[in-house]
Structure formats: C-alpha cells, structure tokens
Design a protein around this motif. Structure first.
Motif, PDB file in Angstrom:
ATOM      1  N   LEU A  76      69.664 -13.567  57.549  1.00 34.37           N
ATOM      2  CA  LEU A  76      70.572 -13.047  58.572  1.00 34.37           C
ATOM      3  C   LEU A  76      71.720 -12.265  57.957  1.00 34.37           C
ATOM      4  O   LEU A  76      72.136 -11.222  58.482  1.00 34.37           O
ATOM      5  CB  LEU A  76      71.115 -14.204  59.419  1.00 34.37           C
ATOM      6  CG  LEU A  76      70.128 -14.859  60.391  1.00 34.37           C
ATOM      7  CD1 LEU A  76      70.783 -16.050  61.089  1.00 34.37           C
ATOM      8  CD2 LEU A  76      69.649 -13.853  61.425  1.00 34.37           C
ATOM      9  N   SER A  77      72.250 -12.750  56.840  1.00 28.53           N
ATOM     10  CA  SER A  77      73.366 -12.054  56.199  1.00 28.53           C
ATOM     11  C   SER A  77      72.951 -10.669  55.718  1.00 28.53           C
ATOM     12  O   SER A  77      73.731  -9.715  55.785  1.00 28.53           O
ATOM     13  CB  SER A  77      73.896 -12.889  55.026  1.00 28.53           C
ATOM     14  OG  SER A  77      72.930 -12.979  53.983  1.00 28.53           O
ATOM     15  N   ILE A  78      71.711 -10.548  55.254  1.00 25.91           N
ATOM     16  CA  ILE A  78      71.232  -9.245  54.800  1.00 25.91           C
ATOM     17  C   ILE A  78      70.995  -8.311  55.981  1.00 25.91           C
ATOM     18  O   ILE A  78      71.395  -7.141  55.956  1.00 25.91           O
ATOM     19  CB  ILE A  78      69.930  -9.418  53.983  1.00 25.91           C
ATOM     20  CG1 ILE A  78      70.223 -10.169  52.683  1.00 25.91           C
ATOM     21  CG2 ILE A  78      69.313  -8.054  53.675  1.00 25.91           C
ATOM     22  CD1 ILE A  78      68.989 -10.430  51.848  1.00 25.91           C
ATOM     23  N   SER A  79      70.365  -8.828  57.022  1.00 27.49           N
ATOM     24  CA  SER A  79      70.058  -7.992  58.189  1.00 27.49           C
ATOM     25  C   SER A  79      71.315  -7.564  58.941  1.00 27.49           C
ATOM     26  O   SER A  79      71.359  -6.480  59.512  1.00 27.49           O
ATOM     27  CB  SER A  79      69.110  -8.735  59.130  1.00 27.49           C
ATOM     28  OG  SER A  79      69.705  -9.949  59.572  1.00 27.49           O
ATOM     29  N   LEU A  80      72.350  -8.398  58.928  1.00 28.36           N
ATOM     30  CA  LEU A  80      73.592  -8.078  59.645  1.00 28.36           C
ATOM     31  C   LEU A  80      74.630  -7.402  58.754  1.00 28.36           C
ATOM     32  O   LEU A  80      75.702  -7.032  59.224  1.00 28.36           O
ATOM     33  CB  LEU A  80      74.197  -9.357  60.238  1.00 28.36           C
ATOM     34  CG  LEU A  80      73.345 -10.093  61.281  1.00 28.36           C
ATOM     35  CD1 LEU A  80      74.036 -11.377  61.731  1.00 28.36           C
ATOM     36  CD2 LEU A  80      73.090  -9.191  62.493  1.00 28.36           C
ATOM     37  N   GLY A  81      74.315  -7.239  57.462  1.00 32.17           N
ATOM     38  CA  GLY A  81      75.261  -6.609  56.551  1.00 32.17           C
ATOM     39  C   GLY A  81      76.481  -7.461  56.279  1.00 32.17           C
ATOM     40  O   GLY A  81      77.575  -6.938  56.038  1.00 32.17           O
ATOM     41  N   TRP A  82      76.320  -8.754  56.321  1.00 32.27           N
ATOM     42  CA  TRP A  82      77.440  -9.678  56.141  1.00 32.27           C
ATOM     43  C   TRP A  82      77.530 -10.093  54.671  1.00 32.27           C
ATOM     44  O   TRP A  82      76.578 -10.634  54.108  1.00 32.27           O
ATOM     45  CB  TRP A  82      77.251 -10.911  57.027  1.00 32.27           C
ATOM     46  CG  TRP A  82      78.270 -11.996  56.802  1.00 32.27           C
ATOM     47  CD1 TRP A  82      79.599 -11.832  56.560  1.00 32.27           C
ATOM     48  CD2 TRP A  82      78.029 -13.401  56.800  1.00 32.27           C
ATOM     49  NE1 TRP A  82      80.206 -13.043  56.416  1.00 32.27           N
ATOM     50  CE2 TRP A  82      79.272 -14.037  56.553  1.00 32.27           C
ATOM     51  CE3 TRP A  82      76.895 -14.185  56.996  1.00 32.27           C
ATOM     52  CZ2 TRP A  82      79.388 -15.414  56.495  1.00 32.27           C
ATOM     53  CZ3 TRP A  82      77.017 -15.556  56.935  1.00 32.27           C
ATOM     54  CH2 TRP A  82      78.259 -16.164  56.693  1.00 32.27           C
ATOM     55  N   PHE A 111      78.554 -12.560  52.357  1.00 33.74           N
ATOM     56  CA  PHE A 111      78.946 -13.968  52.386  1.00 33.74           C
ATOM     57  C   PHE A 111      79.994 -14.282  51.320  1.00 33.74           C
ATOM     58  O   PHE A 111      80.931 -15.045  51.561  1.00 33.74           O
ATOM     59  CB  PHE A 111      77.711 -14.843  52.179  1.00 33.74           C
ATOM     60  CG  PHE A 111      78.005 -16.320  52.199  1.00 33.74           C
ATOM     61  CD1 PHE A 111      78.166 -16.990  53.403  1.00 33.74           C
ATOM     62  CD2 PHE A 111      78.124 -17.033  51.016  1.00 33.74           C
ATOM     63  CE1 PHE A 111      78.445 -18.354  53.429  1.00 33.74           C
ATOM     64  CE2 PHE A 111      78.391 -18.389  51.026  1.00 33.74           C
ATOM     65  CZ  PHE A 111      78.568 -19.053  52.236  1.00 33.74           C
ATOM     66  N   THR A 112      79.844 -13.701  50.134  1.00 33.65           N
ATOM     67  CA  THR A 112      80.802 -13.958  49.050  1.00 33.65           C
ATOM     68  C   THR A 112      82.194 -13.469  49.418  1.00 33.65           C
ATOM     69  O   THR A 112      83.194 -14.169  49.196  1.00 33.65           O
ATOM     70  CB  THR A 112      80.328 -13.275  47.762  1.00 33.65           C
ATOM     71  OG1 THR A 112      79.016 -13.734  47.431  1.00 33.65           O
ATOM     72  CG2 THR A 112      81.276 -13.572  46.603  1.00 33.65           C
TER      73      THR A 112
END
Length: 220
Positions: free
Chosen positions: A199-205, A207-208
């Motif tokens: 999800l973080s990759i698909s949403l461009g989020w 995390f770090t």
C-alpha cells in the motif's frame, strides 16, 4: 578474441592487447587454479570477505582496478569460492547439530547448499546475465560487455553476507520450545506488514519520512 594492433606499433600488439585473453582461456586458468591451493591468495580473499561487511565499495573498486590491470572484471583467483564453500560446509554441519539431523541428512543438506543453492543458482544467474550481452547492450562492442565470470562473482559477493547472517549468526538464536504448538500463528502479523508495504508503494507514502515526522513532533 585475437589481440589487435596499434597503429603506432609497426604491427606489434600493444601491452594491453597482448595481455588480453579469450573467455575460454580465462575460464581454463580459473578452473585449473582450483587444483593448486598454493597459487591461491587466501589472505586477499579473507580481506574481501571482511570488507563485504564493513566497506563493500572497496571490494568493487578492486574489480575496477583488475579491469585496468588485467583487462577483466572477474576474479582470476578461485580462493574466494573455496573459502565460501568451506564456510558453507561448517555452517551446514552446525545446522545438522542444532537441528539434531543424522549424518546422511547433514551430508545431503551440505551437498544441496553448496552445489545447488550457491554454485548452481550462481551458474544460472550468471548465464542469464551473460545473455544480456545479446539483447540489452546499448552499443554492442567487445570492450563493453557483461563477463560471465563477473556476474558469477557478483552472485558470490551477495551470497556471502546472507550466508553469515542466516547460516551462522542465526544458529545462536535457534531455541525450539517443544511444549508449544501452532507457533506459526506468531508469523501472521508479517502478512499485514507485507500488505502495508504494498500500500505504501502504491500510494506513494514514504513510511520512513512519516516515522521521522512522528518522532520529531512527539517531543515538541
């Protein structure tokens, strides 16, 4: 590959071209040295193993230096492969002792790890990378191509840190508790972590970056 001549050498090959060998000659030299331990530089191989953990760029700078001096990226000394195989044998025996495996089971595991996981997979990956010379080169040239031996060396370099972590350090943390059951349940949360990663990759989020902001504003 035949040596080329320099336009200023009256037909004589330049020193650089004279030192150049065919791929078959390089492979024969490498395999022949497997039979002569006294010709192997184990001290230099140990140095490379150390710096693969502490300073990998120094190891790859050495590859570049070899290209300049010997006109090849790949190692011409099998000492690294020999030491890596010894490491695999020692760690596999350790696995056999920790997991209470029989002698034949340990031997089978040893053969599998050395000749399939390490050498076999390395041969397969190197061959695939070597095929890239035919399909992926931007400007096909004899002077700019992927050496099969270099692709194999990259595999060995990547395999060694993984070996130390999973086949050596991990042995000290294997602590089975026979009175517990269904311990696989403890691994279920990792599936959620994998979903969050996707999800973080698909949403461009990032995390770090979000975690850094969290710690920064929590103390304000």
């Amino acid at each position: 590959m035949l040596p080329t001549t320099s336009p200023h050498s009256n037909g004589d090959p330049s020193p650089r071209d004279a030192a150049r060998h065919t791929a078959g000659a390089k492979r024969y030299k490498y395999l022949r040295r497997l039979l002569y331990f006294r010709q192997m530089d184990f001290e230099f191989a140990i140095w490379q193993m150390l710096y693969l953990f502490t300073s990998p760029q120094r190891v790859y700078r050495n590859f570049h230096y070899r290209k300049q001096t010997k006109d090849q990226w790949a190692r011409d000394d099998p000492a690294f492969l020999v030491l890596l195989s010894i490491w695999l044998c020692v760690s596999t025996i350790g696995f056999g002792l920790v997991l209470d495996m029989g002698v034949m089971e340990t031997v089978k595991l040893l053969l599998w790890v050395v000749f399939v996981d390490c050498i076999g997979v390395g041969l397969l990956i190197s061959t695939v990378m070597f095929i890239s010379n035919k399909y992926l080169l931007k400007h096909p040239s004899r002077n700019f191509d992927v050496e099969w031996g270099y692709a194999f060396d990259v595999h060995l370099n990547a395999f060694y840190p993984l070996l130390v972590i999973l086949h050596f350090l991990q042995l000290f943390f294997i602590n089975p508790l026979p009175f517990l059951t269904n311990t696989v349940v403890l691994l279920y949360p990792f599936a959620l972590l994998g979903l969050l990663y996707i999800l973080s990759i698909s949403l461009g989020w990032n995390f770090t970056q979000g975690l850094c902001w969290f710690y920064k504003y929590r103390v304000k």
